[in-house]
Design a protein around this motif. Structure first.
Motif, mmCIF file in Angstrom:
data_model
loop_
_atom_site.group_PDB
_atom_site.id
_atom_site.type_symbol
_atom_site.label_atom_id
_atom_site.label_comp_id
_atom_site.label_asym_id
_atom_site.label_seq_id
_atom_site.Cartn_x
_atom_site.Cartn_y
_atom_site.Cartn_z
ATOM 1 N N THR A 90 33.673 -32.063 4.867
ATOM 2 C CA THR A 90 33.222 -30.680 4.907
ATOM 3 C C THR A 90 33.534 -30.130 3.286
ATOM 4 O O THR A 90 31.618 -29.862 3.198
ATOM 5 N N TRP A 91 34.827 -30.415 2.852
ATOM 6 C CA TRP A 91 34.244 -30.199 1.178
ATOM 7 C C TRP A 91 32.814 -30.307 0.376
ATOM 8 O O TRP A 91 32.812 -31.810 0.364
ATOM 9 N N ALA A 92 32.459 -29.645 -0.465
ATOM 10 C CA ALA A 92 31.422 -30.214 -1.340
ATOM 11 C C ALA A 92 32.205 -29.668 -3.103
ATOM 12 O O ALA A 92 32.356 -28.864 -2.853
ATOM 13 N N PRO A 93 32.018 -29.994 -3.969
ATOM 14 C CA PRO A 93 32.077 -30.050 -5.091
ATOM 15 C C PRO A 93 31.332 -29.256 -5.776
ATOM 16 O O PRO A 93 30.214 -29.222 -5.069
ATOM 17 N N GLU A 94 31.547 -28.013 -7.129
ATOM 18 C CA GLU A 94 31.139 -27.050 -7.107
ATOM 19 C C GLU A 94 29.669 -27.793 -8.549
ATOM 20 O O GLU A 94 29.047 -26.619 -7.954
ATOM 21 N N ARG A 95 29.985 -29.166 -8.682
ATOM 22 C CA ARG A 95 28.824 -29.100 -9.036
ATOM 23 C C ARG A 95 28.469 -30.821 -9.208
ATOM 24 O O ARG A 95 29.636 -31.386 -8.423
ATOM 25 N N PRO A 96 27.396 -31.237 -8.706
ATOM 26 C CA PRO A 96 27.081 -32.909 -8.554
ATOM 27 C C PRO A 96 28.633 -33.574 -9.404
ATOM 28 O O PRO A 96 28.652 -33.371 -10.674
ATOM 29 N N ALA A 97 28.451 -34.370 -8.548
ATOM 30 C CA ALA A 97 30.208 -35.817 -9.050
ATOM 31 C C ALA A 97 29.349 -36.839 -9.630
ATOM 32 O O ALA A 97 28.312 -36.843 -9.333
ATOM 33 N N ASP A 98 29.723 -36.812 -10.408
ATOM 34 C CA ASP A 98 29.415 -38.604 -11.137
ATOM 35 C C ASP A 98 29.683 -39.700 -10.479
ATOM 36 O O ASP A 98 29.505 -40.867 -10.605
ATOM 37 N N VAL A 99 31.370 -39.968 -10.268
ATOM 38 C CA VAL A 99 32.253 -40.591 -8.856
ATOM 39 C C VAL A 99 32.321 -40.291 -7.850
ATOM 40 O O VAL A 99 33.061 -39.336 -7.707
ATOM 41 N N ILE A 100 31.862 -40.592 -6.470
ATOM 42 C CA ILE A 100 32.915 -40.337 -5.650
ATOM 43 C C ILE A 100 33.744 -41.134 -5.468
ATOM 44 O O ILE A 100 32.771 -42.502 -4.902
ATOM 45 N N PHE A 101 34.841 -40.919 -4.791
ATOM 46 C CA PHE A 101 36.036 -42.339 -4.861
ATOM 47 C C PHE A 101 36.722 -42.052 -3.459
ATOM 48 O O PHE A 101 37.272 -40.624 -3.408
ATOM 49 N N ALA A 102 36.934 -42.744 -2.738
ATOM 50 C CA ALA A 102 36.832 -42.632 -0.626
ATOM 51 C C ALA A 102 37.770 -44.175 0.065
ATOM 52 O O ALA A 102 37.245 -44.994 -0.309
ATOM 53 N N ASN A 103 39.112 -43.382 -0.798
ATOM 54 C CA ASN A 103 40.070 -45.177 -0.877
ATOM 55 C C ASN A 103 40.893 -44.912 0.528
ATOM 56 O O ASN A 103 41.226 -43.994 0.982
ATOM 57 N N ALA A 104 40.404 -46.001 1.516
ATOM 58 C CA ALA A 104 41.123 -45.711 2.726
ATOM 59 C C ALA A 104 41.239 -44.223 3.786
ATOM 60 O O ALA A 104 42.594 -43.598 3.878
ATOM 61 N N VAL A 105 40.371 -43.520 3.080
ATOM 62 C CA VAL A 105 40.235 -42.529 4.624
ATOM 63 C C VAL A 105 39.137 -41.852 5.214
ATOM 64 O O VAL A 105 39.520 -41.332 6.435
ATOM 65 N N LEU A 106 37.801 -42.875 4.832
ATOM 66 C CA LEU A 106 36.967 -42.739 5.716
ATOM 67 C C LEU A 106 36.511 -42.964 6.980
ATOM 68 O O LEU A 106 36.227 -42.520 7.993
ATOM 69 N N GLN A 107 37.914 -44.321 7.330
ATOM 70 C CA GLN A 107 37.540 -44.529 8.618
ATOM 71 C C GLN A 107 38.135 -43.965 9.505
ATOM 72 O O GLN A 107 38.256 -43.963 11.003
ATOM 73 N N TRP A 108 38.936 -42.661 9.616
ATOM 74 C CA TRP A 108 39.832 -41.352 10.151
ATOM 75 C C TRP A 108 38.724 -40.656 10.709
ATOM 76 O O TRP A 108 38.886 -39.601 11.458
ATOM 77 N N LEU A 109 37.343 -40.609 9.936
ATOM 78 C CA LEU A 109 36.123 -40.028 9.999
ATOM 79 C C LEU A 109 34.878 -40.509 11.161
ATOM 80 O O LEU A 109 35.314 -41.336 10.531
ATOM 81 N N PRO A 110 34.753 -39.938 12.340
ATOM 82 C CA PRO A 110 33.620 -40.146 12.921
ATOM 83 C C PRO A 110 32.651 -40.363 12.319
ATOM 84 O O PRO A 110 31.189 -39.586 10.859
ATOM 85 N N ASN A 111 31.264 -40.965 13.093
ATOM 86 C CA ASN A 111 29.530 -40.217 12.548
ATOM 87 C C ASN A 111 29.033 -40.887 11.140
ATOM 88 O O ASN A 111 28.509 -39.638 10.520
ATOM 89 N N HIS A 112 29.628 -42.143 10.365
ATOM 90 C CA HIS A 112 28.937 -42.159 8.589
ATOM 91 C C HIS A 112 27.817 -42.291 9.050
ATOM 92 O O HIS A 112 26.964 -42.454 7.739
ATOM 93 N N ALA A 113 26.855 -42.693 9.776
ATOM 94 C CA ALA A 113 25.392 -42.211 9.300
ATOM 95 C C ALA A 113 25.285 -41.023 8.933
ATOM 96 O O ALA A 113 24.583 -40.745 8.390
ATOM 97 N N VAL A 114 25.636 -39.999 9.516
ATOM 98 C CA VAL A 114 25.911 -38.945 8.950
ATOM 99 C C VAL A 114 26.250 -38.391 7.927
ATOM 100 O O VAL A 114 25.855 -38.009 6.607
#
Length: 260
Positions: A90-114
């Protein structure tokens, strides 16, 4: 398993070189030349954040993780970077990011289509999201966890452990999921082969990650018994090679998507 549970940085970093290699491979495919803000979601002890900083030395780097132990290690490693304790879902940066890097973390979260389209919406125009997820639930190493969990000693308490991780869709499904939200989508799968010190080495690797949903509900003595049963099963599944090592096959799924 939730990302709000604490993780051990010391255990995780026993295999730092092997765990950092996919981060480096993912980073090499990011098509962003310069960046003002880079975000490392699920930054862990900061090994991937360090790679991001080397690639984009002029950028502000923010690492986000839910584990205080991981964040303490990251802050010690990279005192110039910013690290935030938060839920990466649910976290979001205060301004748009140029790169979002997600290494070996999103497999723990459901509903990737959202989840994944939401993360793309947090990018600046021309920014990129780079994702790597273990795709090894069908490997012998993980089938053995589920089989040991059926032991009557702990079967009832571990009934939901197998559902802790998201079963990943196909490459085609991810491409179709992201293409309406991105100017370009790159998806691929790589299988790494890690020489380890026998079945005990496999268990040591997985204690920091895949085994956690199975070990956390147990008490100390039961954890030792579970690991012993797992090692015995893994020993049959991973015969020793000519030098005494075993080879842990580790498939991983990669995604790089660029916002228009």
């Amino acid at each position: 398993m939730t990302l709000k549970e604490d993780w051990s940085a010391t255990t995780y970093l026993r295999f730092e070189d092997e765990r950092t290699r996919p981060s480096a491979d993912l980073l090499a495919r990011i098509p962003v030349a310069t960046a003002g803000l880079v975000v490392d979601l699920g930054c862990g002890p900061g090994n991937s954040t360090e790679l991001l900083g080397r690639r984009f030395p002029q950028a502000e780097a923010i690492g986000v993780d839910a584990s205080p132990d991981m964040l303490a290690a990251a802050r010690k490693r990279l005192p110039a970077a910013s690290f935030i304790e938060a839920d990466v879902a649910t976290w979001a940066p205060e301004r748009p990011a140029d790169v979002i890097f997600a290494n070996a973390v999103l497999q723990w979260l459901p509903n990737h289509a959202v989840l994944l389209p939401r993360l793309i919406s947090l990018l600046a125009p021309g920014g990129a999201i780079a994702i790597q997820m273990p795709d090894n639930l069908d490997e012998p190493s993980h089938r053995a966890m589920r089989e040991v969990a059926l032991d009557p000693r702990w079967r009832e308490r571990l009934a939901g452990a197998s559902a802790a991780r998201t079963t990943l869709p196909s490459l085609e499904a991810y491409y179709d999921m992201l293409r309406p939200h991105a100017a370009q989508v790159d998806v691929w799968r790589t299988t790494y082969a890690h020489p380890l010190d026998g079945a005990e080495g496999i268990a040591d690797w997985l204690k920091a990650t895949g085994l956690r949903p199975f070990l956390d509900p147990l008490d100390g003595g039961e954890r030792e018994a579970f690991v012993a049963a797992y090692v015995e099963r893994a020993r049959r599944l991973y015969p020793a090679l000519s030098d005494g090592k075993v080879l842990l096959r580790f498939p991983r799924l990669f995604i790089v998507a660029t916002r228009a």
